[in-house]
Design an enzyme around this catalytic site. Structure first.
Site, PDB file in Angstrom:
ATOM      1  N   GLU A   1      34.905  49.830 120.893  1.00 39.21           N
ATOM      2  CA  GLU A   1      35.477  51.169 120.682  1.00 39.21           C
ATOM      3  C   GLU A   1      35.146  51.693 119.293  1.00 39.21           C
ATOM      4  O   GLU A   1      35.219  50.949 118.304  1.00 39.21           O
ATOM      5  CB  GLU A   1      36.998  51.150 120.873  1.00 39.21           C
ATOM      6  CG  GLU A   1      37.583  52.557 121.003  1.00 39.21           C
ATOM      7  CD  GLU A   1      39.109  52.584 121.046  1.00 39.21           C
ATOM      8  OE1 GLU A   1      39.694  51.870 121.892  1.00 39.21           O
ATOM      9  OE2 GLU A   1      39.693  53.316 120.230  1.00 39.21           O
TER      10      GLU A   1
ATOM     11  N   GLU B   1      43.608  46.563 121.297  1.00 39.29           N
ATOM     12  CA  GLU B   1      44.242  46.539 119.970  1.00 39.29           C
ATOM     13  C   GLU B   1      45.630  45.911 119.952  1.00 39.29           C
ATOM     14  O   GLU B   1      46.631  46.612 119.750  1.00 39.29           O
ATOM     15  CB  GLU B   1      44.281  47.966 119.392  1.00 39.29           C
ATOM     16  CG  GLU B   1      42.883  48.508 119.191  1.00 39.29           C
ATOM     17  CD  GLU B   1      42.823  49.829 118.412  1.00 39.29           C
ATOM     18  OE1 GLU B   1      43.871  50.387 118.095  1.00 39.29           O
ATOM     19  OE2 GLU B   1      41.695  50.269 118.125  1.00 39.29           O
TER      20      GLU B   1
END
Ligand SMILES: *[C@@H]1O[C@H](CO)[C@@H](O)[C@H](O)[C@H]1NC(C)=O
Ligand SMILES: *[C@@H]1O[C@H](CO)[C@@H](O)[C@H](O)[C@H]1NC(C)=O
Ligand SMILES: *[C@@H]1O[C@H](CO)[C@@H](O)[C@H](O)[C@H]1NC(C)=O
Length: 498
Positions: free
Chosen positions: A334, A236
């Site tokens: 994820e 991220e």
């Protein structure tokens, strides 16, 4: 069998050192004239198996599977081995630990073929660390690189067990992701700062050094008997505790540093390289910006996507990315329920079937838009939703009761198994066509399994209407497997084409 335990939000199956419910195996030979059905639902159904007799009369809605129109190949399904998973396993006796790992990797469990491993700490660790901390100055050669005790205690022994459990059953692909480089390498000198850069000018000594850091990780894990399949450059990048905020920084680092360094090490030479590893709202722009550097693009194998902002962009953006960059696979890396940002209470909602339904909906939608696999987040958390030094409590398909030597299998676990158990690496998504449009809250995915069996999974998220459909193979005469998919249920139907 499932030993049920009721909670306000639903039912879990309780396991301990001596007991855990198995998923009934799929026979390698399915008799002509029959199909096998697995069903999970909001009423406590958990991969319940039955046999369907095929008939010559279709129901009002027919779903036709066209095995000759194939789409993407499956890479796998799985979860993540964070430090928290190892910490929670350590609260169980050895036989209970073995039982838990078997649920994910064993032949009577979900048979995961994919596992994500953080490179050093993430938010689900006991503490924040990297593999080259405590430098008085720079360690450009990574001379002091060393795995942490956390690796030796919480990850490595269990990963070895997982690899062993899955070795004859589709194999286990490991992929690694860093959260942050050592602090001394970051321009802000601050671990929490999101969107930071490496120190100094682009392509300076910190860049070459960070590539060495990756290589040392793969060499250290290989020396423990754990080879990896892939690496994602950065978890991220848009979020906290990261670097490489833009596709341009990522493409530059991959081209000039990471890919050459990996290629030069026998432990890392064949690794697949994945970019993005962030929410799909950044697509398609991220991929287009990355693609501006054709040399970097040639070194990129896939695009890694997280599910947290899926509501902000339709899944069709994934197909758009596939059409523009057809040689790059797309992998979900994820996902979890109960995250503080999801609008729901943070942490576990024990037994909540809606959480499983959220997984099923995402997986079906993604597979129908060229996604090759789907990775859940923490494999096991405690009842609070940790351990997380960052207090970022979330839910997980398996919750460990740290005081009683038990663990709880939630609906999410069984939902994952509807896909992971049957869609092994090499399975292919194929075309489905319906004679009538399915109701809005009903979704289906079709595939051909590695051994040629036909696979269809149907999700009904409606509150009121059961739906009855007949499954039929294109080009085969009047042979229909008619199944009812009740409200809030997930049904997988598998048969052999004769
Ligand atoms: C399950 O979770 C959903 C989503 O957070 C929530 O709306 C629902 O109330 C929960 N169900 C129960 C029975 O608590
Ligand atoms: C483990 O679970 C089984 C099935 O519920 C139960 O019969 C057994 O007593 C449990 N073992 C312990 C040590 O609690
Ligand atoms: C780093 O390694 C290179 C090549 O092995 C060597 O020439 C250099 O002296 C090393 N630098 C330090 C600071 O150890």
């Amino acid at each position: 069998d499932c030993v049920p335990r009721e909670f306000p939000a639903g039912t879990v199956c309780v396991c301990n050192a001596t007991h855990c419910d198995d998923i009934e195996p799929l026979e390698s030979f399915i008799a002509p004239g029959t199909a096998i059905l697995y069903r999970s639902d909001s009423k406590g159904g958990r991969m319940d198996k039955s046999t369907v007799k095929q008939t010559s009369n279709p129901a009002r809605i027919t779903i036709e599977i066209d095995a000759s129109t194939t789409f993407q190949e499956i890479i796998g399904f799985g979860g993540a081995f964070t430090d928290a998973v190892g910490v929670n396993l350590a609260a169980l006796s050895n036989p209970a630990q073995d039982n838990l790992l078997r649920q994910y990797y064993g032949p009577s469990g979900a048979e995961y073929t994919l596992t994500r491993v953080p490179i050093a700490a993430c938010d689900f660790s006991l503490r924040i660390y990297t593999y080259d901390d405590n430098q008085p100055g720079e360690d450009f050669n990574m001379t002091n690189f060393a795995l942490a005790n956390d690796d030796y205690q919480y990850k490595i022994p269990h990963l070895k067990q997982a690899l062993e459990l899955q070795k004859d059953n589709g194999g286990l692909k490991l992929f690694a992701t860093p959260w942050t480089p050592p602090i001394w390498m970051k321009d802000e000198g601050d671990t929490f700062h999101g969107g930071a850069l490496l120190k100094g000018e682009q392509d300076g000594p910190y860049y070459a050094s960070y590539a060495k850091y990756f290589v040392k990780f793969f060499e250290a894990y290989l020396s423990e008997g754990l080879p990896f399949w892939a690496v994602t450059l950065q978890n991220e990048p848009s979020d906290w505790n990261t670097i490489f905020p833009t596709a341009k920084y990522q493409s530059n680092f991959i081209k000039n540093h990471l890919a050459p360094a990996l290629k030069a090490s026998p432990a890392a030479a064949n690794l697949k390289i994945l970019g993005l590893d962030d929410q799909r709202v950044y697509l398609p722009e991220w991929a287009d910006e990355f693609a501006e550097d054709a040399d970097a693009l040639a070194l990129l194998d896939g695009i890694a996507v997280h599910w947290y902002a899926d509501h902000a962009k339709p899944a069709s953006v994934l197909s758009e990315v596939h059409e523009k960059h057809p040689d790059k696979f797309i992998l979900y890396t994820e996902a979890c329920n109960g995250s503080p940002t999801s609008g729901n209470p943070a942490g576990p909602s024990l037994g909540n079937y809606t959480y499983g339904e959220n997984y099923a909906h995402s997986i079906i939608e993604d597979l129908n838009n060229w996604v090759s696999g789907w990775t859940d987040w923490n494999l096991a958390l405690n009842t609070q939703g940790g351990y997380s030094w960052f207090m970022n409590f979330v839910d997980s398909p398996i919750i460990v009761e740290t005081n009683t030597n038990e663990f709880l299998k939630q609906p999410m676990y069984y939902v994952m198994a509807h896909f992971s158990k049957f869609l092994k690496p090499g399975a292919r998504v194929v075309k489905l066509s319906m004679t009538r449009e399915l109701p809005e809250k009903v979704k289906a995915i079709g595939a051909v399994m590695v051994d040629g069996k036909r696979y269809v999974t149907i999700l009904n998220r409606d509150d009121y209407e059961d739906v009855t459909v007949s499954l039929h193979e294109k080009g085969v005469g009047s042979v229909y497997s008619t199944v009812t998919v009740p409200v809030h249920s997930l049904v997988t139907v598998i048969w052999t084409k004769y």
